[in-house]
Design a protein around this motif. Structure first.
Motif, PDB file in Angstrom:
ATOM      1  N   ILE A 165      -1.637   9.476  -5.374  1.00  0.00           N
ATOM      2  CA  ILE A 165      -2.581   8.365  -5.489  1.00  0.00           C
ATOM      3  C   ILE A 165      -3.921   8.961  -5.938  1.00  0.00           C
ATOM      4  CG2 ILE A 165      -3.765   6.516  -4.207  1.00  0.00           C
ATOM      5  CD1 ILE A 165      -1.373   6.897  -2.104  1.00  0.00           C
TER       6      ILE A 165
ATOM      7  N   ASN B 161       8.210   4.198   1.428  1.00  0.00           N
ATOM      8  CA  ASN B 161       7.210   4.433   0.384  1.00  0.00           C
ATOM      9  C   ASN B 161       7.360   5.827  -0.213  1.00  0.00           C
ATOM     10  OD1 ASN B 161       5.961   1.947   0.482  1.00  0.00           O
ATOM     11  ND2 ASN B 161       4.195   2.618   1.685  1.00  0.00           N
TER      12      ASN B 161
ATOM     13  N   ARG C 136      10.223   5.679  -2.512  1.00  0.00           N
ATOM     14  CA  ARG C 136       9.937   4.817  -3.653  1.00  0.00           C
ATOM     15  C   ARG C 136       8.983   5.476  -4.642  1.00  0.00           C
ATOM     16  NH1 ARG C 136       7.958   0.299  -1.180  1.00  0.00           N
ATOM     17  NH2 ARG C 136      10.112  -0.312  -0.880  1.00  0.00           N
ATOM     18  N   TYR C 137       7.962   6.162  -4.129  1.00  0.00           N
ATOM     19  CA  TYR C 137       6.939   6.709  -5.022  1.00  0.00           C
ATOM     20  C   TYR C 137       7.150   8.190  -5.328  1.00  0.00           C
ATOM     21  CZ  TYR C 137       4.969   2.166  -3.980  1.00  0.00           C
ATOM     22  OH  TYR C 137       4.800   0.807  -3.839  1.00  0.00           O
TER      23      TYR C 137
ATOM     24  N   TYR D  59      -3.512  -4.641  -1.466  1.00  0.00           N
ATOM     25  CA  TYR D  59      -3.892  -3.625  -2.453  1.00  0.00           C
ATOM     26  C   TYR D  59      -2.662  -2.869  -2.918  1.00  0.00           C
ATOM     27  CZ  TYR D  59      -6.447  -0.187  -5.041  1.00  0.00           C
ATOM     28  OH  TYR D  59      -6.924   0.577  -6.070  1.00  0.00           O
ATOM     29  N   ARG D  60      -2.474  -2.815  -4.217  1.00  0.00           N
ATOM     30  CA  ARG D  60      -1.388  -2.020  -4.789  1.00  0.00           C
ATOM     31  C   ARG D  60      -1.964  -1.199  -5.923  1.00  0.00           C
ATOM     32  NH1 ARG D  60       3.899  -4.929  -6.086  1.00  0.00           N
ATOM     33  NH2 ARG D  60       4.758  -3.036  -5.198  1.00  0.00           N
ATOM     34  N   VAL D  61      -1.599   0.098  -5.929  1.00  0.00           N
ATOM     35  CA  VAL D  61      -2.067   0.982  -6.990  1.00  0.00           C
ATOM     36  C   VAL D  61      -1.378   0.559  -8.286  1.00  0.00           C
ATOM     37  CG1 VAL D  61      -2.116   3.377  -7.775  1.00  0.00           C
ATOM     38  CG2 VAL D  61      -2.417   2.848  -5.341  1.00  0.00           C
TER      39      VAL D  61
ATOM     40  N   ASP E 150       5.405  13.807   0.660  1.00  0.00           N
ATOM     41  CA  ASP E 150       6.328  13.679  -0.464  1.00  0.00           C
ATOM     42  C   ASP E 150       5.794  14.424  -1.677  1.00  0.00           C
ATOM     43  OD1 ASP E 150       4.724  11.884  -2.259  1.00  0.00           O
ATOM     44  OD2 ASP E 150       4.943  10.468  -0.610  1.00  0.00           O
TER      45      ASP E 150
ATOM     46  N   GLY F 177       6.839  -4.314  -1.457  1.00  0.00           N
ATOM     47  CA  GLY F 177       6.408  -5.621  -1.019  1.00  0.00           C
ATOM     48  C   GLY F 177       5.270  -6.099  -1.884  1.00  0.00           C
TER      49      GLY F 177
ATOM     50  N   ARG G  73       3.024  -0.694 -12.020  1.00  0.00           N
ATOM     51  CA  ARG G  73       3.934   0.451 -11.937  1.00  0.00           C
ATOM     52  C   ARG G  73       5.045   0.245 -10.915  1.00  0.00           C
ATOM     53  NH1 ARG G  73       0.743   5.370  -8.798  1.00  0.00           N
ATOM     54  NH2 ARG G  73       1.404   4.783  -6.735  1.00  0.00           N
ATOM     55  N   ASN G  74       4.779  -0.637  -9.916  1.00  0.00           N
ATOM     56  CA  ASN G  74       5.834  -0.813  -8.935  1.00  0.00           C
ATOM     57  C   ASN G  74       6.261  -2.278  -8.835  1.00  0.00           C
ATOM     58  OD1 ASN G  74       3.484  -1.645  -7.617  1.00  0.00           O
ATOM     59  ND2 ASN G  74       3.272   0.349  -6.650  1.00  0.00           N
TER      60      ASN G  74
ATOM     61  N   ARG H 129      11.574  -9.608   3.159  1.00  0.00           N
ATOM     62  CA  ARG H 129      10.551  -8.607   3.443  1.00  0.00           C
ATOM     63  C   ARG H 129       9.146  -9.200   3.241  1.00  0.00           C
ATOM     64  NH1 ARG H 129       9.062  -2.752   0.996  1.00  0.00           N
ATOM     65  NH2 ARG H 129       6.995  -2.793   1.941  1.00  0.00           N
TER      66      ARG H 129
ATOM     67  N   GLY I 125       2.388  -3.599   3.378  1.00  0.00           N
ATOM     68  CA  GLY I 125       3.006  -2.589   4.234  1.00  0.00           C
ATOM     69  C   GLY I 125       1.989  -1.703   4.945  1.00  0.00           C
ATOM     70  N   LEU I 126       1.133  -1.049   4.179  1.00  0.00           N
ATOM     71  CA  LEU I 126       0.185  -0.112   4.786  1.00  0.00           C
ATOM     72  C   LEU I 126      -0.865  -0.827   5.644  1.00  0.00           C
ATOM     73  CD1 LEU I 126      -0.394   2.530   1.935  1.00  0.00           C
ATOM     74  CD2 LEU I 126       0.949   2.782   4.028  1.00  0.00           C
TER      75      LEU I 126
ATOM     76  N   GLY J 210       1.981  -5.271  -1.154  1.00  0.00           N
ATOM     77  CA  GLY J 210       0.783  -4.531  -0.760  1.00  0.00           C
ATOM     78  C   GLY J 210       0.349  -4.830   0.657  1.00  0.00           C
TER      79      GLY J 210
ATOM     80  N   SER K 234       1.871  13.010  -1.696  1.00  0.00           N
ATOM     81  CA  SER K 234       1.049  12.392  -0.659  1.00  0.00           C
ATOM     82  C   SER K 234       1.533  12.820   0.713  1.00  0.00           C
ATOM     83  CB  SER K 234       1.143  10.871  -0.725  1.00  0.00           C
ATOM     84  OG  SER K 234       0.982  10.413  -2.037  1.00  0.00           O
TER      85      SER K 234
HETATM   86  P1  ADP Z   1       3.747  -2.062  -1.191  1.00  0.00           P
HETATM   87  O1  ADP Z   1       4.394  -3.029  -0.260  1.00  0.00           O
HETATM   88  O2  ADP Z   1       3.287  -2.626  -2.476  1.00  0.00           O
HETATM   89  O3  ADP Z   1       4.509  -0.768  -1.344  1.00  0.00           O
HETATM   90  P2  ADP Z   1       1.926  -0.702   0.613  1.00  0.00           P
HETATM   91  O4  ADP Z   1       0.848  -1.340   1.406  1.00  0.00           O
HETATM   92  O5  ADP Z   1       3.093  -0.106   1.337  1.00  0.00           O
HETATM   93  O6  ADP Z   1       2.375  -1.757  -0.484  1.00  0.00           O
HETATM   94  O7  ADP Z   1       1.263   0.422  -0.278  1.00  0.00           O
HETATM   95  C1  ADP Z   1       0.105   0.118  -1.039  1.00  0.00           C
HETATM   96  C2  ADP Z   1       0.085   0.929  -2.325  1.00  0.00           C
HETATM   97  O8  ADP Z   1      -0.128   2.312  -2.016  1.00  0.00           O
HETATM   98  C3  ADP Z   1       1.407   0.867  -3.076  1.00  0.00           C
HETATM   99  O9  ADP Z   1       1.398  -0.176  -4.010  1.00  0.00           O
HETATM  100  C4  ADP Z   1       1.481   2.220  -3.748  1.00  0.00           C
HETATM  101  O10 ADP Z   1       0.940   2.136  -5.052  1.00  0.00           O
HETATM  102  C5  ADP Z   1       0.610   3.139  -2.903  1.00  0.00           C
HETATM  103  N1  ADP Z   1       1.432   4.078  -2.108  1.00  0.00           N
HETATM  104  C6  ADP Z   1       1.875   3.904  -0.826  1.00  0.00           C
HETATM  105  N2  ADP Z   1       2.587   4.969  -0.405  1.00  0.00           N
HETATM  106  C7  ADP Z   1       2.595   5.854  -1.429  1.00  0.00           C
HETATM  107  C8  ADP Z   1       3.159   7.167  -1.628  1.00  0.00           C
HETATM  108  N3  ADP Z   1       3.869   7.788  -0.672  1.00  0.00           N
HETATM  109  N4  ADP Z   1       2.936   7.773  -2.820  1.00  0.00           N
HETATM  110  C9  ADP Z   1       2.228   7.157  -3.794  1.00  0.00           C
HETATM  111  N5  ADP Z   1       1.678   5.935  -3.685  1.00  0.00           N
HETATM  112  C10 ADP Z   1       1.843   5.282  -2.517  1.00  0.00           C
END
Ligand code: ADP
Length: 257
Positions: free
Chosen positions: A194, A161, A164-165, A207-209, A189, A219, A213-214, A87, A223-224, A221, A248
């Motif tokens: 966030i 996501n 996962r979250y 960027y990862r929140v 969800d 991945g 925590r994850n 991935r 994906g989005l 950061g 979210s």
């Molecule tokens: P990752 O591959 O780390 O999941 P993404 O680019 O998909 O990275 O997401 C970036 C960050 O946004 C994630 O690290 C997560 O903290 C936050 N995030 C994404 N989707 C959600 C969601 N549905 N609820 C809460 N936090 C989310």
């Protein structure tokens, strides 16, 4: 690299303006160089942990430290870790192609509703393991002209996501709305949400929140960031609404053709 100091600026004429733009260019280059170094350090770090786990378990099996009746369990972990590595490398490759303007978009007409159903099926084990319920709100057939594989990637990533979250026992709702010239897909969800301060950055690459925590899930950061690029290439939009500890909603709006 060699550190270059600013050229002192004493003049107010054209030369002075030139000196100022040279100094700005230099700062920009140093910033890019710093980001490049951080990227390499970050990616290497993310690859190390799964590789160390794989190496350890393979050695354990080869050396006979892991008894044969336990091997299946460790092989499953090895498989999971290789999937995680796949991935990460797929994401990096997609990002490199996107940034080089090299990601081809092959549009065909397909049924988005079926595509969403397919994604839900792919993720069902993960969802059931967490006791999460998915509610779907859409017509059986909604046609769209777009790159099917890429739109699948977008929906898969958003639903992944969402699962996962979201804490065990939570809810996800997926709806598709068809308007005269657009189709909107919303994924809501009841998850961890966030913070408002972080929302502007979540589509940025790497960027990862709350990085910790994850850890070991998801991945790196990307994906989005990739999703946003794919949606942009379709001249669509992606928006997010979120509240900490409430949940979210990600909404992708695409032109029908
Ligand atoms: P990752 O591959 O780390 O999941 P993404 O680019 O998909 O990275 O997401 C970036 C960050 O946004 C994630 O690290 C997560 O903290 C936050 N995030 C994404 N989707 C959600 C969601 N549905 N609820 C809460 N936090 C989310």
């Amino acid at each position: 690299g060699k550190e270059v100091t600013d050229i002192p600026m004493t003049r107010k004429d054209e030369i002075g303006v030139l000196v100022q733009s040279f100094n700005e260019m230099k700062q920009q280059l140093q910033k890019t160089e710093k980001m490049r170094k951080e990227l390499i350090a970050g990616v290497s770090h993310e690859l190390r942990a799964p590789l160390a786990a794989i190496r350890g378990f393979v050695l354990g099996i080869l050396d006979g430290v892991i008894p044969s009746n336990q091997q299946e369990k460790y092989l499953t972990v090895i498989l999971k870790e290789t999937e995680h590595l796949t991935r990460i490398t797929d994401d990096l490759l997609d990002l490199a192609k996107l940034e080089a303007g090299n990601l081809p978009i092959n549009k065909t007409v397909f049924n988005v509703s079926s595509l969403v159903n397919e994604v839900i099926t792919i993720l069902s084990k993960h969802r059931v393991d967490k006791g999460i319920t998915i509610k779907t709100v859409y017509e059986a057939e909604i046609l769209l002209l777009a790159d099917k594989a890429r739109i699948k990637q977008v929906i898969l990533n958003l639903v992944e996501n969402a699962i996962r979250y979201t804490n065990p026992g939570g809810n996800i709702s997926i709806s598709i709305r068809e308007l005269s010239s657009t189709i909107s897909i919303s994924i809501s969800d009841s998850g961890i949400g966030i913070n408002v301060e972080e929302l502007p950055y979540i589509f940025d690459k790497f960027y990862r929140v709350e990085k910790s925590r994850n850890h070991a899930s998801g991945g790196i950061g990307l994906g989005l960031a990739i999703i946003k690029n794919i949606v942009d290439l379709h001249r669509g939009r992606i928006v997010v609404e979120s509240e900490r500890n409430i949940g979210s909603t990600f909404t992708v709006t695409l032109p029908k053709e």
